[in-house]
Design a protein around this motif. Structure first.
Motif, short mmCIF file in Angstrom:
data_model
loop_
_atom_site.label_atom_id
_atom_site.label_comp_id
_atom_site.label_asym_id
_atom_site.label_seq_id
_atom_site.Cartn_x
_atom_site.Cartn_y
_atom_site.Cartn_z
N ALA A 1 -5.49 44.44 70.03
CA ALA A 1 -4.72 44.24 71.26
C ALA A 1 -5.39 44.88 72.47
CB ALA A 1 -3.32 44.81 71.10
N TYR A 2 -5.95 46.07 72.31
CA TYR A 2 -6.46 46.83 73.46
C TYR A 2 -7.98 46.95 73.50
CZ TYR A 2 -1.58 47.99 73.87
OH TYR A 2 -0.22 47.91 73.98
N LYS A 3 -8.67 46.50 72.46
CA LYS A 3 -10.13 46.49 72.39
C LYS A 3 -10.76 47.87 72.56
CE LYS A 3 -10.54 42.07 71.84
NZ LYS A 3 -10.66 41.57 70.52
N PHE A 4 -10.11 48.91 72.05
CA PHE A 4 -10.77 50.21 72.01
C PHE A 4 -11.14 50.49 70.56
CE2 PHE A 4 -6.30 51.30 71.47
CZ PHE A 4 -6.33 52.17 70.40
N GLY A 5 -12.14 51.28 70.37
CA GLY A 5 -12.66 51.55 69.03
C GLY A 5 -14.11 51.12 68.96
N GLU A 6 -14.66 51.10 67.78
CA GLU A 6 -16.09 50.85 67.62
C GLU A 6 -16.35 49.65 66.70
OE1 GLU A 6 -17.32 54.63 66.06
OE2 GLU A 6 -17.72 55.38 68.07
N VAL A 7 -17.52 49.06 66.90
CA VAL A 7 -18.02 48.03 66.02
C VAL A 7 -19.32 48.58 65.43
CG1 VAL A 7 -18.79 45.64 65.81
CG2 VAL A 7 -17.03 46.24 67.50
N GLU A 8 -19.38 48.66 64.11
CA GLU A 8 -20.50 49.29 63.42
C GLU A 8 -21.34 48.25 62.69
OE1 GLU A 8 -18.02 53.39 62.52
OE2 GLU A 8 -18.31 51.94 60.90
N VAL A 9 -22.64 48.51 62.62
CA VAL A 9 -23.56 47.66 61.87
C VAL A 9 -24.03 48.45 60.66
CG1 VAL A 9 -25.71 46.35 61.93
CG2 VAL A 9 -24.33 46.55 64.00
N TYR A 10 -23.92 47.84 59.50
CA TYR A 10 -24.33 48.47 58.24
C TYR A 10 -25.46 47.68 57.60
CZ TYR A 10 -20.31 51.58 58.18
OH TYR A 10 -19.40 52.58 58.48
N ILE A 11 -26.37 48.40 56.97
CA ILE A 11 -27.49 47.81 56.24
C ILE A 11 -27.63 48.53 54.91
CG2 ILE A 11 -28.75 47.13 58.31
CD1 ILE A 11 -30.51 49.66 57.79
N HIS A 12 -28.47 47.97 54.04
CA HIS A 12 -28.77 48.66 52.78
C HIS A 12 -29.62 49.89 53.07
CE1 HIS A 12 -27.06 45.83 49.97
NE2 HIS A 12 -27.58 44.85 50.68
N GLN A 13 -29.35 50.95 52.37
CA GLN A 13 -30.05 52.21 52.57
C GLN A 13 -31.57 52.05 52.46
OE1 GLN A 13 -28.64 55.25 49.97
NE2 GLN A 13 -29.59 56.89 51.13
N SER A 14 -32.03 51.19 51.58
CA SER A 14 -33.47 50.98 51.38
C SER A 14 -34.15 50.36 52.60
CB SER A 14 -33.71 50.13 50.15
OG SER A 14 -33.08 48.87 50.29
N ASP A 15 -33.39 49.71 53.49
CA ASP A 15 -33.94 49.08 54.69
C ASP A 15 -33.83 49.96 55.93
OD1 ASP A 15 -34.59 46.69 53.35
OD2 ASP A 15 -32.55 45.93 53.62
N PHE A 16 -33.35 51.18 55.79
CA PHE A 16 -33.03 52.01 56.94
C PHE A 16 -34.23 52.25 57.85
CE2 PHE A 16 -32.30 55.91 59.30
CZ PHE A 16 -31.03 55.70 59.81
N ASP A 17 -35.36 52.68 57.30
CA ASP A 17 -36.53 53.00 58.13
C ASP A 17 -37.03 51.77 58.89
OD1 ASP A 17 -36.47 55.67 57.37
OD2 ASP A 17 -37.87 55.36 55.71
N LYS A 18 -37.12 50.64 58.20
CA LYS A 18 -37.58 49.41 58.83
C LYS A 18 -36.61 48.97 59.93
CE LYS A 18 -38.83 44.63 57.81
NZ LYS A 18 -38.88 43.61 56.77
N ALA A 19 -35.32 49.04 59.65
CA ALA A 19 -34.31 48.62 60.62
C ALA A 19 -34.32 49.52 61.87
CB ALA A 19 -32.93 48.65 59.98
N LEU A 20 -34.47 50.81 61.66
CA LEU A 20 -34.51 51.74 62.78
C LEU A 20 -35.72 51.45 63.67
CD1 LEU A 20 -33.13 54.15 64.12
CD2 LEU A 20 -34.50 55.64 62.65
N GLU A 21 -36.84 51.16 63.06
CA GLU A 21 -38.05 50.82 63.81
C GLU A 21 -37.84 49.55 64.62
OE1 GLU A 21 -42.56 49.41 62.75
OE2 GLU A 21 -41.65 50.98 61.49
N ILE A 22 -37.19 48.55 64.05
CA ILE A 22 -36.92 47.30 64.74
C ILE A 22 -35.99 47.53 65.93
CG2 ILE A 22 -35.74 45.06 64.52
CD1 ILE A 22 -36.84 45.08 61.57
#
Length: 67
Positions: free
Chosen positions: A40-61
């Motif tokens: 209703a009020y559009k407060f809060g967060e939207v989170e993006v999740y990935i597999h832990q094994s892809d963390f370093d590559k995703a952070l670099e991207i």
């Protein structure tokens, strides 16, 4: 969601999180959104999740694309 998923990005704007998700998918990294915004009020967060094994590559991207 099990323990192999980790949060890589958080925003208060849905579209920013969706863009990050799409960029990661374009780089063949499986990514999902978790929308924690109040509908209703559009407060809060939207989170993006990935597999832990892809963390370093995703952070670099994310850094290379100034997301």
């Amino acid at each position: 969601m099990n323990s192999t998923w980790v949060k890589i990005y958080t925003s208060h704007q849905f579209m920013k999180s969706e863009i990050v998700r799409q960029v990661l998918i374009d780089h063949e990294i499986e990514a999902v959104l978790m929308n924690k915004q109040d509908t209703a009020y559009k407060f809060g967060e939207v989170e993006v999740y990935i597999h832990q094994s892809d963390f370093d590559k995703a952070l670099e991207i994310i850094i290379q694309n100034d997301l």
